[in-house]
Design a protein around this motif. Structure first.
Motif, PDB file in Angstrom:
ATOM      1  N   PHE A  29     -44.760  -7.252  10.100  1.00  0.00           N
ATOM      2  CA  PHE A  29     -44.384  -7.941  10.882  1.00  0.00           C
ATOM      3  C   PHE A  29     -43.508  -8.619  10.991  1.00  0.00           C
ATOM      4  CE2 PHE A  29     -44.595 -12.984   9.504  1.00  0.00           C
ATOM      5  CZ  PHE A  29     -45.183 -13.432  10.670  1.00  0.00           C
ATOM      6  N   GLN A  30     -43.205  -9.309  11.322  1.00  0.00           N
ATOM      7  CA  GLN A  30     -41.192 -10.270  11.586  1.00  0.00           C
ATOM      8  C   GLN A  30     -40.014  -8.794  11.161  1.00  0.00           C
ATOM      9  OE1 GLN A  30     -41.212 -13.680   9.218  1.00  0.00           O
ATOM     10  NE2 GLN A  30     -42.069 -14.768  11.031  1.00  0.00           N
ATOM     11  N   GLU A  31     -40.134  -7.724  11.934  1.00  0.00           N
ATOM     12  CA  GLU A  31     -39.305  -6.683  11.881  1.00  0.00           C
ATOM     13  C   GLU A  31     -38.550  -6.978  13.112  1.00  0.00           C
ATOM     14  OE1 GLU A  31     -40.038  -2.545  11.365  1.00  0.00           O
ATOM     15  OE2 GLU A  31     -37.390  -2.374  11.036  1.00  0.00           O
ATOM     16  N   ALA A  32     -37.310  -7.048  13.193  1.00  0.00           N
ATOM     17  CA  ALA A  32     -35.924  -6.687  14.294  1.00  0.00           C
ATOM     18  C   ALA A  32     -34.800  -6.145  13.202  1.00  0.00           C
ATOM     19  CB  ALA A  32     -35.617  -7.916  15.233  1.00  0.00           C
ATOM     20  N   ASP A  33     -35.097  -4.807  14.307  1.00  0.00           N
ATOM     21  CA  ASP A  33     -33.579  -3.933  13.481  1.00  0.00           C
ATOM     22  C   ASP A  33     -32.165  -5.229  14.484  1.00  0.00           C
ATOM     23  OD1 ASP A  33     -31.307  -2.127  14.060  1.00  0.00           O
ATOM     24  OD2 ASP A  33     -32.038  -1.797  15.814  1.00  0.00           O
ATOM     25  N   ILE A  34     -31.913  -5.889  13.392  1.00  0.00           N
ATOM     26  CA  ILE A  34     -31.514  -6.725  13.895  1.00  0.00           C
ATOM     27  C   ILE A  34     -29.788  -6.727  13.206  1.00  0.00           C
ATOM     28  CG2 ILE A  34     -31.124  -8.065  10.850  1.00  0.00           C
ATOM     29  CD1 ILE A  34     -31.507  -9.442  14.620  1.00  0.00           C
ATOM     30  N   THR A  35     -29.592  -5.381  12.903  1.00  0.00           N
ATOM     31  CA  THR A  35     -27.601  -4.712  12.793  1.00  0.00           C
ATOM     32  C   THR A  35     -27.763  -3.786  14.568  1.00  0.00           C
ATOM     33  OG1 THR A  35     -28.998  -2.789  10.970  1.00  0.00           O
ATOM     34  CG2 THR A  35     -27.664  -4.855  10.333  1.00  0.00           C
ATOM     35  N   GLY A  36     -28.947  -3.481  13.994  1.00  0.00           N
ATOM     36  CA  GLY A  36     -28.586  -2.495  15.534  1.00  0.00           C
ATOM     37  C   GLY A  36     -28.309  -3.295  16.913  1.00  0.00           C
ATOM     38  N   ILE A  37     -29.020  -5.081  16.706  1.00  0.00           N
ATOM     39  CA  ILE A  37     -29.059  -5.872  18.101  1.00  0.00           C
ATOM     40  C   ILE A  37     -27.064  -6.696  17.365  1.00  0.00           C
ATOM     41  CG2 ILE A  37     -28.690  -7.756  18.550  1.00  0.00           C
ATOM     42  CD1 ILE A  37     -32.415  -6.915  17.461  1.00  0.00           C
ATOM     43  N   THR A  38     -27.009  -7.058  16.409  1.00  0.00           N
ATOM     44  CA  THR A  38     -25.242  -7.472  16.139  1.00  0.00           C
ATOM     45  C   THR A  38     -24.412  -6.655  16.497  1.00  0.00           C
ATOM     46  OG1 THR A  38     -25.441  -7.411  13.496  1.00  0.00           O
ATOM     47  CG2 THR A  38     -26.901  -9.275  14.726  1.00  0.00           C
ATOM     48  N   HIS A  39     -24.554  -5.275  15.969  1.00  0.00           N
ATOM     49  CA  HIS A  39     -23.523  -4.436  15.860  1.00  0.00           C
ATOM     50  C   HIS A  39     -21.895  -5.346  16.962  1.00  0.00           C
ATOM     51  CE1 HIS A  39     -25.266  -1.629  18.954  1.00  0.00           C
ATOM     52  NE2 HIS A  39     -23.942  -0.793  18.713  1.00  0.00           N
ATOM     53  N   SER A  40     -22.861  -4.810  18.184  1.00  0.00           N
ATOM     54  CA  SER A  40     -21.753  -5.350  19.480  1.00  0.00           C
ATOM     55  C   SER A  40     -21.487  -6.505  19.711  1.00  0.00           C
ATOM     56  CB  SER A  40     -22.632  -4.569  20.788  1.00  0.00           C
ATOM     57  OG  SER A  40     -23.420  -5.536  21.061  1.00  0.00           O
ATOM     58  N   ILE A  41     -21.487  -7.570  18.560  1.00  0.00           N
ATOM     59  CA  ILE A  41     -21.002  -9.098  18.399  1.00  0.00           C
ATOM     60  C   ILE A  41     -20.099  -9.169  17.255  1.00  0.00           C
ATOM     61  CG2 ILE A  41     -22.355  -9.579  20.366  1.00  0.00           C
ATOM     62  CD1 ILE A  41     -24.187 -10.911  18.479  1.00  0.00           C
ATOM     63  N   THR A  42     -20.342  -8.257  16.221  1.00  0.00           N
ATOM     64  CA  THR A  42     -19.917  -8.433  14.897  1.00  0.00           C
ATOM     65  C   THR A  42     -18.818  -7.708  15.007  1.00  0.00           C
ATOM     66  OG1 THR A  42     -21.206  -6.713  13.713  1.00  0.00           O
ATOM     67  CG2 THR A  42     -22.092  -9.875  13.451  1.00  0.00           C
ATOM     68  N   LYS A  43     -18.253  -8.425  13.616  1.00  0.00           N
ATOM     69  CA  LYS A  43     -16.258  -7.128  13.856  1.00  0.00           C
ATOM     70  C   LYS A  43     -17.058  -6.261  12.738  1.00  0.00           C
ATOM     71  CE  LYS A  43     -11.780  -7.837  12.126  1.00  0.00           C
ATOM     72  NZ  LYS A  43     -10.959  -8.595  11.339  1.00  0.00           N
ATOM     73  N   HIS A  44     -18.616  -5.810  12.247  1.00  0.00           N
ATOM     74  CA  HIS A  44     -18.626  -5.482  11.096  1.00  0.00           C
ATOM     75  C   HIS A  44     -20.377  -5.585  10.066  1.00  0.00           C
ATOM     76  CE1 HIS A  44     -18.658  -1.104   9.410  1.00  0.00           C
ATOM     77  NE2 HIS A  44     -18.533  -1.248   8.371  1.00  0.00           N
ATOM     78  N   ASN A  45     -20.548  -4.508  10.069  1.00  0.00           N
ATOM     79  CA  ASN A  45     -22.437  -4.996   9.460  1.00  0.00           C
ATOM     80  C   ASN A  45     -22.441  -3.591   9.280  1.00  0.00           C
ATOM     81  OD1 ASN A  45     -23.561  -2.827  11.270  1.00  0.00           O
ATOM     82  ND2 ASN A  45     -24.191  -4.837  12.915  1.00  0.00           N
ATOM     83  N   TYR A  46     -23.258  -4.859   8.017  1.00  0.00           N
ATOM     84  CA  TYR A  46     -23.829  -3.325   6.905  1.00  0.00           C
ATOM     85  C   TYR A  46     -25.408  -4.203   6.581  1.00  0.00           C
ATOM     86  CZ  TYR A  46     -19.418  -4.079   4.833  1.00  0.00           C
ATOM     87  OH  TYR A  46     -18.216  -4.238   4.701  1.00  0.00           O
ATOM     88  N   LEU A  47     -26.348  -2.631   6.446  1.00  0.00           N
ATOM     89  CA  LEU A  47     -27.372  -3.014   6.290  1.00  0.00           C
ATOM     90  C   LEU A  47     -27.409  -2.189   4.314  1.00  0.00           C
ATOM     91  CD1 LEU A  47     -30.746  -2.796   6.266  1.00  0.00           C
ATOM     92  CD2 LEU A  47     -31.358  -0.591   7.537  1.00  0.00           C
ATOM     93  N   VAL A  48     -27.356  -2.875   3.951  1.00  0.00           N
ATOM     94  CA  VAL A  48     -27.765  -2.537   2.294  1.00  0.00           C
ATOM     95  C   VAL A  48     -29.057  -2.363   1.439  1.00  0.00           C
ATOM     96  CG1 VAL A  48     -26.834  -3.109   0.094  1.00  0.00           C
ATOM     97  CG2 VAL A  48     -25.422  -4.329   1.819  1.00  0.00           C
ATOM     98  N   MET A  49     -28.747  -1.384   1.551  1.00  0.00           N
ATOM     99  CA  MET A  49     -30.422  -0.512   0.872  1.00  0.00           C
ATOM    100  C   MET A  49     -30.416  -0.068  -0.577  1.00  0.00           C
ATOM    101  SD  MET A  49     -32.414   0.864   3.954  1.00  0.00           S
ATOM    102  CE  MET A  49     -32.912   1.353   3.646  1.00  0.00           C
TER     103      MET A  49
END
Lengths: 206, 563
Positions: B113-133
């Motif tokens: 429920f309410q999961e989206a691969d948001i780092t996959g989505i934003t990587h081409s519109i951000t300077k960098h992104n992180y999924l902190v585990m």
């Protein structure tokens, strides 16, 4: 093994390809960032190989890119914009050793097997598997050599083919590594993050 | 070392980075973070009504102040709603920290429920992104993210944190030092290139400076004035560069591009040397690339090496921060007068004034914009949406300082005006902030009116209400044979709408009421909306038709001027 001099830029089937080596942080998602960048900017990848480097935490990507689709300078600059990309080298103008490995599973029978063994011998390919109706050839060389062997095997029937794509390395002492220019302070930070510093590397980095 | 939860670590890091405001919206997976928020009273949380608004507010905040903007959303739809705002910031190089929650680690990748691969989505519109585990990795991620977002060419950086990482405890250690081996922006500029650039400037008979957004982000406006004055180089700006050079300056010749000033386009197209500073030779500014000023020499100063040579071959590339490069360049150029060239542009300006507002009984949008300029004495911060009103805001207000015009230039995001103005007002509480709204554009994000009430923000809203998606209508009229399709918009009664939110509002139907309404808005100490019922079919001129070159800039046709 062929020892002819190869340049990283070559013409193949009437188009120019460039070989670019990127040293990248070994982190999740880095392959996607690189491949997605090529898609986004309309650069066509001919092949891409990835593997570990001499330094823990860094991976090496060898990317062969279609020169018609992209000015190699833009490819380099766009790669550098990715934070996880540490170093980019364009090998197009360099004297390089370029190799590719291929596994070719060829149909054969008792009658024509020896012909295939002869062909393998000429191409210095290894027989890595043999069954009653097939053999697997392993060949290492530049693309032309691999293409040549494949062509010779085609009449027998190729059941399966797997190629690694090009890996390349500049001849001589020049290297694409990144750790030997680090100032002491920065090396310390890297060491604190579990990366090996230059002095501890298992080889001399010139 | 102290043991803290992931939520506490995140908020503590924001506090240490000097962040004072978060524009956000709660939801399932970020509840642990919201639960912790009261422990950090120095972090002001502004509750938006849609996450797109949060991203635009953070963007407006950053553009008005120069400081990093922060927005926050929950997983799934909360995160995807941020995307338009992230891309807006990305295209215009806004330093922004985007925080999202995600589903717990064990559920990642399971389409819960309410999961989206948001780092996959934003990587081409951000300077960098992180999924902190891991909670222990949060501090370093925040440190790196803020560093990346605010240095070099600024941009949005995104951090995605699974719910259980917020809840997990870890030892908190503030990373005093960070070093990213893949990120070393070159800010100095190559001395040899600067020397060559100075030589080219000295030799040039007809040089022009095109100043972009980078001069504003780089805080290099004073340095730019110094160079222009010493070498007597006329300055035009890009649309986003407006304010980077005072428009009252004798060397200022407005801005170039699709709806830029005729004489600015003429100057760019007739120069023998273009000095691009902190700009990226975008198609909206330069027209058709192949048709631009053949034989011109180009000096390109930009902090992003990938911009150099991307659209035009560069004669002298200088990778560096305008703030560092411009003074060195100024020190090496020789003073000149260039009266002949300046006279040539002055003559163009006399022949093609571009910004003349014709006498008519109709309520022209240009007249409204000019009246706002006159009443505010040129001191207001102007935030626009996207469309005709945006171009009028660029043309008929005159800007003296950087960060005075805030607008979505690169992505052209309709609906930016209201949330953008909210962010700007939060960042600069003492500024007079005007949101210049299109009736179509405003309807994309009007729900953020509630934030004005919640936060008691005295934003002045001027809706340029022509009952059309004006820019689309203009294109359909000019390039699609007057085939008007899906372009007349039904609207609510904006005055009643504002009233429903508890916001004061006025309607203006005639020219005679304009100045009074603006005065009332300025004297009122709360948010206020003015619905200007402007002429329905007014077009924006001058114009470079899509696909044409700057030399093909057209002025308003006689027939239109006679209306």
């Amino acid at each position: 093994m062929s020892t002819t001099t190869t340049s990283g830029s070559r013409s193949r089937q009437n188009h120019t390809v460039h070989t670019v080596v990127a040293i990248v942080e070994d982190k999740p998602g880095v392959l996607m960032r690189v491949s997605s960048l090529f898609r986004r900017r309309g650069f066509n990848i001919e092949s891409l190989t990835v593997g570990p480097t001499e330094e823990r935490g860094l991976s090496r990507m060898t990317i062969v890119v279609d020169g018609e689709s992209a000015p190699v300078e833009q490819v380099e600059k766009q790669l550098y914009k990715l934070i996880d990309v540490v170093k980019v080298s364009d090998l197009s103008q360099e004297d390089v050793v370029a190799r590719e490995l291929a596994l070719i599973k060829v149909r054969c029978n008792n009658v024509n097997r020896h012909e295939l063994l002869d062909i393998a011998n000429v191409f210095r390919a290894d027989i890595v598997d043999m069954a009653t109706n097939s053999i697997i050839l392993q060949v290492v060389g530049d693309e032309d050599k691999v293409d040549g062997l494949i062509k010779m095997c085609e009449p027998y029937g190729i059941r399966e083919l797997s190629r690694t794509g090009r890996m390349a390395m500049v001849r001589g002492a020049k290297s694409t590594n990144v750790h030997d220019k680090e100032p002491e302070q920065i090396a310390k930070i890297h060491a604190s993050q579990g990366r090996r510093v230059a002095g501890e590397l298992p080889f001399s980095s010139d | 070392m102290v043991r803290m939860t992931g939520s506490q670590i995140l908020l503590e890091c924001l506090r240490r980075e000097g962040i004072d405001t978060i524009f956000g919206y709660p939801g399932g997976v970020v509840l642990p973070l919201y639960d912790t928020l009261p422990e950090f009273p120095e972090l002001r949380h502004i509750l938006v009504r849609h996450e797109q608004g949060a991203a635009h507010m953070a963007d407006g905040y950053a553009r008005a102040s120069g400081r990093i903007g922060v927005c926050l959303g929950t997983s799934g739809p909360g995160a995807t709603n941020l995307v338009t705002g992230i891309c807006t910031a990305w295209m215009d190089s806004t330093p922004m920290l985007v925080l999202t929650g995600n589903v717990s680690r064990t559920l990642l990748g399971k389409d819960g429920f309410q999961e989206a691969d948001i780092t996959g989505i934003t990587h081409s519109i951000t300077k960098h992104n992180y999924l902190v585990m891991k909670a222990e990795d949060i501090a370093l991620a925040v440190r790196e993210a803020v560093h990346i977002a605010t240095t070099g060419r600024p941009g949005p950086v995104h951090i995605d944190i699974p719910k259980d990482v917020f809840q997990e405890s870890a030892e908190f250690e503030w990373p005093e030092q960070i070093n990213l081996r893949g990120y070393k922006p070159n800010t100095e500029g190559h001395p040899g290139m600067i020397r060559r650039a100075a030589e080219l400037i000295d030799q040039a008979k007809k040089p022009i400076i095109i100043s972009g957004h980078g001069v504003i982000w780089g805080d290099a406006h004073n340095e730019l004035v110094e160079l222009a004055e010493k070498a007597q180089i006329p300055v035009i700006t890009t649309f986003l560069g407006i304010g980077g050079f005072p428009e009252s300056h004798t060397l200022s010749y407005g801005w170039l591009g699709m709806h830029g000033m005729f004489y600015a386009n003429r100057a760019a197209d007739n120069a023998d040397l273009v000095i691009g500073v902190g700009m990226r030779f975008d198609d909206r500014a330069m027209g058709r690339f192949s048709g631009f000023n053949p034989g011109v020499k180009i000096i390109h100063i930009d902090i992003d090496p990938a911009e150099i040579g991307k659209n035009f071959p560069t004669t002298v590339p200088i990778v560096g921060d305008a703030k560092n490069v411009l003074p060195r360049l100024a020190a090496q150029v020789h003073p000149q007068s260039r009266t002949e060239w300046i006279k040539w542009i002055d003559n163009e300006r006399e022949l093609h004034p571009s910004l003349h507002i014709r006498e008519t009984r109709r309520l022209l949008p240009q007249y409204v914009m000019r009246s706002i300029y006159e009443e505010t004495e040129g001191n207001a911060t102007i935030v626009t949406g996207v469309g005709q009103h945006q171009m009028f805001a660029g043309q008929h207000y005159f800007y003296e300082r950087p960060r005075q015009l805030i607008s979505s230039g690169g992505l052209g995001t309709m609906g930016f005006e209201l949330p953008g103005a909210i962010g700007a007002q939060v960042a600069t509480p003492d500024a007079e902030v005007w949101a210049i709204c299109g009736d179509g554009s405003f309807q994309m994000t009007l729900h953020e009116l509630a934030v004005l009430v919640d936060e008691r923000l005295p934003v002045k809203m001027a809706i340029f209400n022509n009952g059309y998606l004006g820019m689309v209508r203009q294109w359909q009229e000019l390039f699609y044979d007057r085939n008007f399709v899906s372009v007349a918009v039904t609207q609510p009664d904006f005055v009643k709408l504002a009233d429903a939110y508890g916001i004061r509002a006025l309607r203006v139907n005639t020219k005679a009421e304009v100045h009074d309404a603006i005065r009332i808005a300025r004297e009122y100490d709360g948010p206020i909306l003015i619905d200007f019922q402007v002429d329905q079919e007014e077009n924006v001129w001058p114009m470079v038709p899509a696909g044409a070159s700057l030399s093909e800039t057209i002025e308003a046709p006689e027939a239109e001027l006679a209306r």
